[in-house]
Scaffold this motif. Structure first.
Motif, PDB file in Angstrom:
ATOM      1  N   TRP A 159       0.901  -1.179  -0.015  1.00 50.84           N
ATOM      2  CA  TRP A 159      -0.104   0.015  -0.161  1.00 50.84           C
ATOM      3  C   TRP A 159       0.877   1.435  -0.025  1.00 50.84           C
ATOM      4  O   TRP A 159       0.535   2.249  -0.616  1.00 50.84           O
ATOM      5  CB  TRP A 159      -0.870   0.016   1.349  1.00 50.84           C
ATOM      6  N   ARG A 160       1.810   1.293   0.803  1.00 51.14           N
ATOM      7  CA  ARG A 160       2.975   2.209   0.884  1.00 51.14           C
ATOM      8  C   ARG A 160       3.408   2.634  -0.559  1.00 51.14           C
ATOM      9  O   ARG A 160       3.407   3.715  -0.919  1.00 51.14           O
ATOM     10  CB  ARG A 160       3.890   2.174   1.855  1.00 51.14           C
ATOM     11  N   ARG A 161       3.930   1.611  -1.351  1.00 47.83           N
ATOM     12  CA  ARG A 161       4.522   1.729  -2.596  1.00 47.83           C
ATOM     13  C   ARG A 161       3.524   2.245  -3.622  1.00 47.83           C
ATOM     14  O   ARG A 161       3.652   3.148  -4.543  1.00 47.83           O
ATOM     15  CB  ARG A 161       5.107   0.382  -2.986  1.00 47.83           C
ATOM     16  N   ALA A 162       2.111   1.618  -3.522  1.00 52.09           N
ATOM     17  CA  ALA A 162       1.143   2.129  -4.305  1.00 52.09           C
ATOM     18  C   ALA A 162       0.937   3.628  -4.186  1.00 52.09           C
ATOM     19  O   ALA A 162       0.756   4.508  -5.134  1.00 52.09           O
ATOM     20  CB  ALA A 162      -0.124   1.353  -4.153  1.00 52.09           C
ATOM     21  N   HIS A 163       0.776   4.223  -2.979  1.00 48.12           N
ATOM     22  CA  HIS A 163       0.751   5.327  -2.644  1.00 48.12           C
ATOM     23  C   HIS A 163       1.521   6.291  -3.040  1.00 48.12           C
ATOM     24  O   HIS A 163       1.602   7.330  -3.740  1.00 48.12           O
ATOM     25  CB  HIS A 163       0.425   5.698  -1.096  1.00 48.12           C
ATOM     26  N   GLU A 164       2.894   5.977  -3.017  1.00 47.49           N
ATOM     27  CA  GLU A 164       4.081   6.670  -3.394  1.00 47.49           C
ATOM     28  C   GLU A 164       4.061   6.827  -4.981  1.00 47.49           C
ATOM     29  O   GLU A 164       4.441   7.902  -5.568  1.00 47.49           O
ATOM     30  CB  GLU A 164       5.523   5.932  -3.158  1.00 47.49           C
ATOM     31  N   LEU A 165       3.672   5.749  -5.774  1.00 43.94           N
ATOM     32  CA  LEU A 165       3.515   5.582  -7.211  1.00 43.94           C
ATOM     33  C   LEU A 165       2.379   6.885  -7.400  1.00 43.94           C
ATOM     34  O   LEU A 165       2.698   7.665  -8.409  1.00 43.94           O
ATOM     35  CB  LEU A 165       3.317   4.610  -7.873  1.00 43.94           C
ATOM     36  N   ILE A 166       1.312   6.797  -7.039  1.00 36.45           N
ATOM     37  CA  ILE A 166       0.263   7.838  -7.382  1.00 36.45           C
ATOM     38  C   ILE A 166       0.677   9.072  -7.096  1.00 36.45           C
ATOM     39  O   ILE A 166       0.363  10.070  -7.716  1.00 36.45           O
ATOM     40  CB  ILE A 166      -0.935   7.414  -6.364  1.00 36.45           C
ATOM     41  N   GLU A 167       1.256   9.326  -6.100  1.00 37.48           N
ATOM     42  CA  GLU A 167       1.794  10.665  -5.647  1.00 37.48           C
ATOM     43  C   GLU A 167       3.069  11.301  -6.446  1.00 37.48           C
ATOM     44  O   GLU A 167       2.750  12.251  -7.006  1.00 37.48           O
ATOM     45  CB  GLU A 167       2.295  10.666  -4.059  1.00 37.48           C
ATOM     46  N   GLN A 168       3.782  10.477  -6.861  1.00 36.19           N
ATOM     47  CA  GLN A 168       4.910  10.546  -7.829  1.00 36.19           C
ATOM     48  C   GLN A 168       4.143  10.971  -9.287  1.00 36.19           C
ATOM     49  O   GLN A 168       4.555  12.218  -9.717  1.00 36.19           O
ATOM     50  CB  GLN A 168       5.683   9.346  -8.104  1.00 36.19           C
ATOM     51  N   HIS A 169       3.550  10.173  -9.839  1.00 38.22           N
ATOM     52  CA  HIS A 169       2.843  10.568 -11.124  1.00 38.22           C
ATOM     53  C   HIS A 169       1.775  11.665 -11.333  1.00 38.22           C
ATOM     54  O   HIS A 169       1.652  12.328 -12.080  1.00 38.22           O
ATOM     55  CB  HIS A 169       2.400   9.455 -11.549  1.00 38.22           C
ATOM     56  N   THR A 170       0.747  11.890 -10.034  1.00 38.14           N
ATOM     57  CA  THR A 170       0.157  12.716 -10.073  1.00 38.14           C
ATOM     58  C   THR A 170       0.446  14.175  -9.920  1.00 38.14           C
ATOM     59  O   THR A 170       0.330  15.110 -10.521  1.00 38.14           O
ATOM     60  CB  THR A 170      -1.299  12.470  -9.163  1.00 38.14           C
ATOM     61  N   THR A 171       1.731  14.149  -9.149  1.00 32.66           N
ATOM     62  CA  THR A 171       2.431  15.325  -8.849  1.00 32.66           C
ATOM     63  C   THR A 171       2.982  15.850 -10.492  1.00 32.66           C
ATOM     64  O   THR A 171       2.864  17.117 -10.745  1.00 32.66           O
ATOM     65  CB  THR A 171       3.486  15.042  -7.818  1.00 32.66           C
ATOM     66  N   ALA A 172       3.678  15.046 -10.983  1.00 35.38           N
ATOM     67  CA  ALA A 172       4.238  15.380 -12.343  1.00 35.38           C
ATOM     68  C   ALA A 172       3.056  15.765 -13.372  1.00 35.38           C
ATOM     69  O   ALA A 172       3.408  16.783 -14.067  1.00 35.38           O
ATOM     70  CB  ALA A 172       5.037  14.154 -12.836  1.00 35.38           C
ATOM     71  N   LEU A 173       2.051  14.940 -13.147  1.00 32.19           N
ATOM     72  CA  LEU A 173       0.917  15.560 -14.159  1.00 32.19           C
ATOM     73  C   LEU A 173       0.429  16.935 -13.729  1.00 32.19           C
ATOM     74  O   LEU A 173       0.015  17.756 -14.705  1.00 32.19           O
ATOM     75  CB  LEU A 173      -0.104  14.418 -14.009  1.00 32.19           C
ATOM     76  N   ALA A 174       0.292  17.179 -12.478  1.00 33.77           N
ATOM     77  CA  ALA A 174      -0.240  18.402 -12.108  1.00 33.77           C
ATOM     78  C   ALA A 174       0.702  19.718 -12.434  1.00 33.77           C
ATOM     79  O   ALA A 174       0.170  20.548 -12.782  1.00 33.77           O
ATOM     80  CB  ALA A 174      -0.237  18.450 -10.496  1.00 33.77           C
ATOM     81  N   GLU A 175       1.890  19.217 -12.447  1.00 33.79           N
ATOM     82  CA  GLU A 175       3.008  20.224 -12.630  1.00 33.79           C
ATOM     83  C   GLU A 175       2.876  20.410 -14.387  1.00 33.79           C
ATOM     84  O   GLU A 175       2.973  21.813 -14.601  1.00 33.79           O
ATOM     85  CB  GLU A 175       4.305  19.859 -12.328  1.00 33.79           C
ATOM     86  N   ASP A 176       2.734  19.555 -15.014  1.00 29.95           N
ATOM     87  CA  ASP A 176       2.501  19.486 -16.392  1.00 29.95           C
ATOM     88  C   ASP A 176       1.351  20.440 -17.066  1.00 29.95           C
ATOM     89  O   ASP A 176       1.347  21.208 -17.907  1.00 29.95           O
ATOM     90  CB  ASP A 176       2.760  18.163 -17.219  1.00 29.95           C
ATOM     91  N   LEU A 177       0.331  20.052 -16.389  1.00 27.38           N
ATOM     92  CA  LEU A 177      -0.994  20.823 -16.504  1.00 27.38           C
ATOM     93  C   LEU A 177      -0.912  22.132 -16.143  1.00 27.38           C
ATOM     94  O   LEU A 177      -1.433  23.012 -16.944  1.00 27.38           O
ATOM     95  CB  LEU A 177      -2.132  19.985 -15.626  1.00 27.38           C
ATOM     96  N   MET A 178      -0.287  22.384 -15.008  1.00 25.31           N
ATOM     97  CA  MET A 178      -0.466  23.944 -14.378  1.00 25.31           C
ATOM     98  C   MET A 178       0.532  24.914 -15.544  1.00 25.31           C
ATOM     99  O   MET A 178       0.350  25.981 -16.150  1.00 25.31           O
ATOM    100  CB  MET A 178       0.246  23.755 -13.033  1.00 25.31           C
ATOM    101  N   LYS A 179       1.591  24.034 -16.220  1.00 23.33           N
ATOM    102  CA  LYS A 179       2.653  24.794 -17.038  1.00 23.33           C
ATOM    103  C   LYS A 179       1.696  24.992 -18.331  1.00 23.33           C
ATOM    104  O   LYS A 179       1.963  26.031 -19.060  1.00 23.33           O
ATOM    105  CB  LYS A 179       3.955  23.995 -17.413  1.00 23.33           C
ATOM    106  N   VAL A 180       0.928  24.099 -18.712  1.00 29.89           N
ATOM    107  CA  VAL A 180       0.199  24.247 -20.181  1.00 29.89           C
ATOM    108  C   VAL A 180      -0.741  25.458 -19.971  1.00 29.89           C
ATOM    109  O   VAL A 180      -0.935  26.450 -20.666  1.00 29.89           O
ATOM    110  CB  VAL A 180      -0.746  23.021 -20.210  1.00 29.89           C
ATOM    111  N   PHE A 181      -1.492  25.480 -18.743  1.00 29.99           N
ATOM    112  CA  PHE A 181      -2.621  26.653 -18.349  1.00 29.99           C
ATOM    113  C   PHE A 181      -1.691  27.842 -18.354  1.00 29.99           C
ATOM    114  O   PHE A 181      -2.249  29.018 -18.894  1.00 29.99           O
ATOM    115  CB  PHE A 181      -3.274  26.202 -17.123  1.00 29.99           C
ATOM    116  N   GLN A 182      -0.541  28.030 -17.721  1.00 30.81           N
ATOM    117  CA  GLN A 182       0.322  29.155 -17.420  1.00 30.81           C
ATOM    118  C   GLN A 182       0.796  29.671 -18.770  1.00 30.81           C
ATOM    119  O   GLN A 182       0.507  30.839 -19.042  1.00 30.81           O
ATOM    120  CB  GLN A 182       1.411  28.841 -16.608  1.00 30.81           C
ATOM    121  N   ASP A 183       1.386  28.784 -19.692  1.00 32.44           N
ATOM    122  CA  ASP A 183       1.790  29.273 -20.996  1.00 32.44           C
ATOM    123  C   ASP A 183       0.949  29.578 -22.020  1.00 32.44           C
ATOM    124  O   ASP A 183       1.257  30.608 -22.748  1.00 32.44           O
ATOM    125  CB  ASP A 183       2.846  28.091 -21.277  1.00 32.44           C
TER     126      ASP A 183
END
Length: 234
Positions: A159-183
């Motif tokens: 469960w810890r590893r699954a949560h870490e993976l979700i956090e890792q990839h959703t954080t990267a997705l959020a940063e990419d989406l925010m950059k698109v909206f910003q730019d």
């Protein structure tokens, strides 16, 4: 003086107490009212700024951080510009943060929680462990989900590893989406001089965009998992 409010009316309109309004005004977060005799009157810009400050405060920003954010806004920012800022900062999903002590957490859980249970709940993002035996609970619904994980019988490291993976990839997705909206949306709007006729449209668009994007992410993830399962079976 149409649309002008006394401080009591401003408090009733925004849900912010008179005492807090005066405190924030003293910190420079709210411009001074227009005086009519000895009565201070507040207009739409005061309402919009107060709602923005209240939103930032509810999100956990310190007064210094709020001051810094407001200081970066143009001096000419009116009600529609502030409404756009609020639309940009409003959480994409509801967050119900609540600070409780260990006894209250166990009461809500319906059982005693070992230190290892509390550690797992923290690793899963259900709670933040604070000083003095208190925790910050991330919504009552997440507690039930965390307890279901504890009772699942699967190794907790899975469960810890699954949560870490979700956090890792959703954080990267959020940063990419925010950059698109910003730019591609916000910066061109600023480069055009923040046209007044675009502000309300942008605020409405972002309010609509957030739930659509969240649902899209959930749907895309579900489809990706289904596709992975089919590929593995094949």
């Amino acid at each position: 003086m149409t649309g002008q409010l006394t401080i009591d009316q401003l408090a009733e309109r925004t849900g912010v107490t008179v005492r807090t309004i005066r405190f924030w005004a003293g910190r420079g977060l709210l411009p001074p009212p227009v005086l009519r005799g000895r009565t201070g009157l507040y207009g739409p810009e005061h309402v919009a700024r107060l709602e923005l400050v209240s939103e930032l405060s509810a999100l956990g920003f310190s007064l210094s951080a709020i001051e810094g954010h407001l200081g970066r806004l143009p001096e000419s920012a009116g009600a529609t510009e502030l409404a756009l800022q609020r639309a940009l900062l409003t959480p994409w999903v509801p967050e119900q943060l609540e600070e409780v002590d260990r006894a209250e957490l166990e009461r809500r859980a319906g059982r005693a929680l070992a230190d290892t249970d509390l550690a797992l709940l923290a690793d899963l993002g259900v709670v933040d462990v604070l000083d003095g035996g208190r925790v910050r609970l991330h919504g009552s619904g997440t507690l039930g989900e965390g307890l279901a994980v504890i009772d699942s019988g699967l190794p907790v490291d899975v469960w810890r590893r699954a949560h870490e993976l979700i956090e890792q990839h959703t954080t990267a997705l959020a940063e990419d989406l925010m950059k698109v909206f910003q730019d591609e949306v916000l910066q061109p709007y600023r480069d055009r001089g923040r046209p007044a006729d675009e502000r309300t449209r942008l605020a409405q668009a972002f309010s609509q965009l957030k739930p659509i994007t969240v649902r899209g992410v959930v749907t895309a993830f579900g489809r990706a998992v289904n596709r992975t399962i089919r590929e593995r079976i094949g």
